[in-house]
Design a protein around this motif. Structure first.
Motif, PDB file in Angstrom:
ATOM      1  N   ARG A  24      41.414  41.334  52.266  1.00  0.00           N
ATOM      2  CA  ARG A  24      41.108  41.926  51.090  1.00  0.00           C
ATOM      3  C   ARG A  24      42.191  42.895  50.255  1.00  0.00           C
ATOM      4  O   ARG A  24      42.906  43.612  51.078  1.00  0.00           O
ATOM      5  CB  ARG A  24      39.730  42.615  51.161  1.00  0.00           C
ATOM      6  CG  ARG A  24      39.171  43.699  49.855  1.00  0.00           C
ATOM      7  CD  ARG A  24      37.980  44.235  50.371  1.00  0.00           C
ATOM      8  NE  ARG A  24      36.930  43.454  50.676  1.00  0.00           N
ATOM      9  CZ  ARG A  24      36.171  42.689  49.891  1.00  0.00           C
ATOM     10  NH1 ARG A  24      36.349  42.750  48.639  1.00  0.00           N
ATOM     11  NH2 ARG A  24      35.180  42.174  50.417  1.00  0.00           N
ATOM     12  N   ASN A  26      42.817  45.815  47.150  1.00  0.00           N
ATOM     13  CA  ASN A  26      42.104  46.317  45.958  1.00  0.00           C
ATOM     14  C   ASN A  26      43.195  46.597  44.944  1.00  0.00           C
ATOM     15  O   ASN A  26      44.310  47.287  45.510  1.00  0.00           O
ATOM     16  CB  ASN A  26      41.343  47.777  46.449  1.00  0.00           C
ATOM     17  CG  ASN A  26      40.443  47.198  47.449  1.00  0.00           C
ATOM     18  OD1 ASN A  26      39.639  46.202  47.269  1.00  0.00           O
ATOM     19  ND2 ASN A  26      40.028  48.111  48.399  1.00  0.00           N
ATOM     20  N   ILE A  77      39.832  46.169  40.304  1.00  0.00           N
ATOM     21  CA  ILE A  77      38.974  45.097  41.043  1.00  0.00           C
ATOM     22  C   ILE A  77      39.591  45.096  42.504  1.00  0.00           C
ATOM     23  O   ILE A  77      40.327  45.768  43.100  1.00  0.00           O
ATOM     24  CB  ILE A  77      39.491  43.586  40.546  1.00  0.00           C
ATOM     25  CG1 ILE A  77      40.787  43.065  40.813  1.00  0.00           C
ATOM     26  CG2 ILE A  77      39.392  43.810  38.960  1.00  0.00           C
ATOM     27  CD1 ILE A  77      40.966  41.704  40.360  1.00  0.00           C
ATOM     28  N   SER A  78      38.595  44.380  43.535  1.00  0.00           N
ATOM     29  CA  SER A  78      38.832  44.104  44.502  1.00  0.00           C
ATOM     30  C   SER A  78      38.890  42.553  44.802  1.00  0.00           C
ATOM     31  O   SER A  78      37.769  41.921  44.306  1.00  0.00           O
ATOM     32  CB  SER A  78      37.639  44.699  45.420  1.00  0.00           C
ATOM     33  OG  SER A  78      38.054  44.314  46.874  1.00  0.00           O
ATOM     34  N   GLU A  99      35.935  35.594  46.629  1.00  0.00           N
ATOM     35  CA  GLU A  99      35.122  36.575  45.980  1.00  0.00           C
ATOM     36  C   GLU A  99      35.886  37.773  45.092  1.00  0.00           C
ATOM     37  O   GLU A  99      37.101  38.049  45.618  1.00  0.00           O
ATOM     38  CB  GLU A  99      34.351  37.528  46.967  1.00  0.00           C
ATOM     39  CG  GLU A  99      33.553  36.415  47.720  1.00  0.00           C
ATOM     40  CD  GLU A  99      32.779  37.353  48.980  1.00  0.00           C
ATOM     41  OE1 GLU A  99      32.470  36.815  49.841  1.00  0.00           O
ATOM     42  OE2 GLU A  99      32.475  38.693  48.820  1.00  0.00           O
ATOM     43  N   THR A 101      35.349  41.575  43.252  1.00  0.00           N
ATOM     44  CA  THR A 101      34.385  42.505  42.699  1.00  0.00           C
ATOM     45  C   THR A 101      35.283  43.272  41.453  1.00  0.00           C
ATOM     46  O   THR A 101      36.493  43.719  41.789  1.00  0.00           O
ATOM     47  CB  THR A 101      34.204  43.542  43.752  1.00  0.00           C
ATOM     48  OG1 THR A 101      33.539  42.893  44.932  1.00  0.00           O
ATOM     49  CG2 THR A 101      33.041  44.356  43.310  1.00  0.00           C
ATOM     50  N   TYR A 103      35.197  46.475  39.574  1.00  0.00           N
ATOM     51  CA  TYR A 103      34.754  47.652  39.705  1.00  0.00           C
ATOM     52  C   TYR A 103      34.857  48.440  38.116  1.00  0.00           C
ATOM     53  O   TYR A 103      33.869  49.182  37.876  1.00  0.00           O
ATOM     54  CB  TYR A 103      35.381  48.661  40.664  1.00  0.00           C
ATOM     55  CG  TYR A 103      35.282  48.534  41.995  1.00  0.00           C
ATOM     56  CD1 TYR A 103      34.103  48.767  42.708  1.00  0.00           C
ATOM     57  CD2 TYR A 103      36.198  48.161  42.924  1.00  0.00           C
ATOM     58  CE1 TYR A 103      33.935  48.295  43.896  1.00  0.00           C
ATOM     59  CE2 TYR A 103      35.948  47.838  44.310  1.00  0.00           C
ATOM     60  CZ  TYR A 103      34.654  48.014  44.924  1.00  0.00           C
ATOM     61  OH  TYR A 103      34.613  47.580  46.088  1.00  0.00           O
TER      62      TYR A 103
END
Length: 455
Positions: A24, A26, A77-78, A99, A101, A103
């Motif tokens: 992951r 960020n 984003i992540s 995926e 995310t 934010y």
RNA sequence: UCCCCGGUAGCUCAAUCGGCAGAGCGGGUGGCUGUUAACCACUAGGUUGCUGGUUCGAGUCCGGCCCGGGGAGCCA
């Protein structure tokens, strides 16, 4: 809890241990490019280094494709996915997203930062967003490293870090105009007497040097001078070592060792950012930094400096004359043309320098030292301190000072006075010197100058 | 504080002698491509810092003010 990301710096440094694994990251989107071949490319930056990580979004994944319109420059984003070797040129690795995310989005119409270059002048007006640019990000990382290595330099040598007061009652004679400190909605003085923001921690550092031996301060300093130049700030940070049982020679040696070690450390640890500055800001940067390490400082007396200037054959706007302060043009000549290295000028006429500097045996000069470097000018100013009670009193009288205000300072000379010396290093000028940024306002996160104080 | 230069689209800038306010980038739409300062086409976008004056006509000339940049001084 928010899922932790791996710093992009770490991924580039040791990507073999992450290849093929799901990870992951960020960060903030720098740019997005869409390919109709069925792929979108997102450049992600997390501030850990200059480089962006390329995130691949396959158009086979409908939930990711749905997000594309709001994955725009500036979005926070992540990204979660598999780290792979990049098949195309330009980057060794890329993240194949599984995926994402989002934010925080960033409306492309109103988000002020664009992919292309902005002027520093414009960026100062959006000081809350400028850390997201390559240059300010790199300056911030280098500034941090300098800060760390300065502390390390002194700590390794047995210096104690002293927190000298921000609010003071002494105006440190000759160090510039002061800001008054008053309590709002209070008629009388909060402290019972006039107080100011500190213009120097030196006098208080002397107190602790004469108890603990070797000390330094590293804190904010304030000058209410109406100076509008690329080298001045109303609020800046200063490093001030103060050493007991030390004279001007020890002082010079300390300044030279300090500059040499911290420049070496930045060369060793901030290579990517320095290469960026060398490419976009100042092509001579690396050579100038290596000069600090390779060449010893040139040490000359003020009297010698004036002689060199008089015999230089240069046309100065103001000719050099013994008894007059060296002009900026004189300093530039000495460090940039004559010696092409840092120059320490010592033993200035006592009339030009503050009361606390040690009077030399000739009684005409004081044991002062100014270290000049190319491009930035004076980066260090210091002296051996006058530790003889009688001479100090005489100095103060000559400068028409009120002895009662400095009773505590004189007490240091009455009780166990010993030779001691110290200097001040302007931290932002050091950042300027090391990064090559032209204006000191780019060397500090939130610049304060006459008429300007954002946030 | 003094000297010099500047202020035109979101950004960076152009506009000849005073004569229709423009380009590139960024934004939007469409096209194209393992792209990478992407590329191609179309499109929207302006109180020319504010104010007063000269003129048939002012981004352009003149006065005042505001703001910014560079240099000087002061310093770190």
């Amino acid at each position: 809890m928010i899922p932790t990301g791996i710093p992009i710096k770490e991924l580039f440094r040791s990507f073999s241990s992450h290849l093929g694994k799901d990870i992951r990251v960020n960060g903030w989107v720098r740019t997005r490019r869409d390919s109709k071949a069925g792929i979108s490319f997102v450049e992600l930056n997390d501030g850990s280094c200059l480089k962006n990580l390329q995130v691949i979004i396959s158009h086979d994944n409908p939930s990711l494709v749905e997000m594309l319109p709001i994955i725009t420059t500036g979005a926070g984003i992540s990204a979660f996915g598999t780290l792979k070797k990049s098949p195309a040129k330009g980057q060794p690795i890329e993240l194949e997203a599984k995926e994402i995310t989002i934010y925080g989005t960033a409306d492309p119409v109103s988000y002020p930062l664009q992919k292309k270059r902005h002027s520093f002048e414009f960026l100062r007006q959006i000081a809350h967003l400028r850390p997201r640019t390559n240059t300010i990000g790199a300056v911030t990382r280098v500034r941090n490293r300098l800060s760390y290595t300065i502390h390390r330099f002194f700590q390794e040598r047995g210096f104690y870090y002293i927190h000298t007061p921000i609010i003071t009652t002494s105006d440190c004679e000759g160090a510039g105009e002061v800001f008054r400190v008053v309590a709002e909605h209070m008629e009388e003085e909060f402290f019972g007497r006039p107080t100011y923001l500190t213009v120097s921690g030196q006098l208080q550092a002397e107190i602790f040097a004469l108890a603990l031996g070797k000390v330094y301060t590293f804190g904010p300093t304030f000058r209410a001078e109406n100076s509008n130049t690329r080298r001045h700030l109303a609020e800046f940070w200063m490093i001030e070592p103060e050493v007991a049982f030390a004279d001007i020679e020890d002082n010079l040696k300390l300044a030279e060792e300090m500059l040499r070690q911290i420049v070496q450390d930045v060369l060793d640890n901030c290579d990517e950012d320095l290469q960026f500055f060398a490419r976009f800001i100042d092509p001579n940067l690396i050579g100038r930094l290596e000069m600090i390490i390779k060449k010893p400082f040139e040490v000359i007396t003020y009297t010698e400096a004036v002689k060199i200037l008089e015999e230089s054959g240069e046309q100065f706007d103001y000719p050099a004359r013994w008894g007059c302060d060296l002009q900026a043009e004189h300093e530039r000549y000495l460090t940039e043309k004559k010696f092409k290295r840092p120059v320490a000028v010592i033993d200035y006429p006592r009339t030009l320098k503050p009361f606390y500097m040690k009077v030399n045996d000739d009684e005409q000069t004081v044991a002062a030292m100014d270290v000049l470097v190319p491009e930035v000018g004076e980066i260090v100013g210091g002296s051996e301190r006058e530790y003889r009670y009688d001479v100090l009193v005489e100095q103060m009288k000559q400068k028409n000072m009120n002895l009662e205000d400095y009773q505590w300072y004189l007490d240091l000379r009455r009780f166990g006075s010993v030779p001691h010396a110290g200097f001040g290093l302007g931290f932002e000028r050091l950042v300027q010197f090391v990064t090559g940024v032209q204006n000191i306002r780019e060397a500090i996160p939130f610049p304060r100058t006459p008429g300007h104080a954002l946030f």
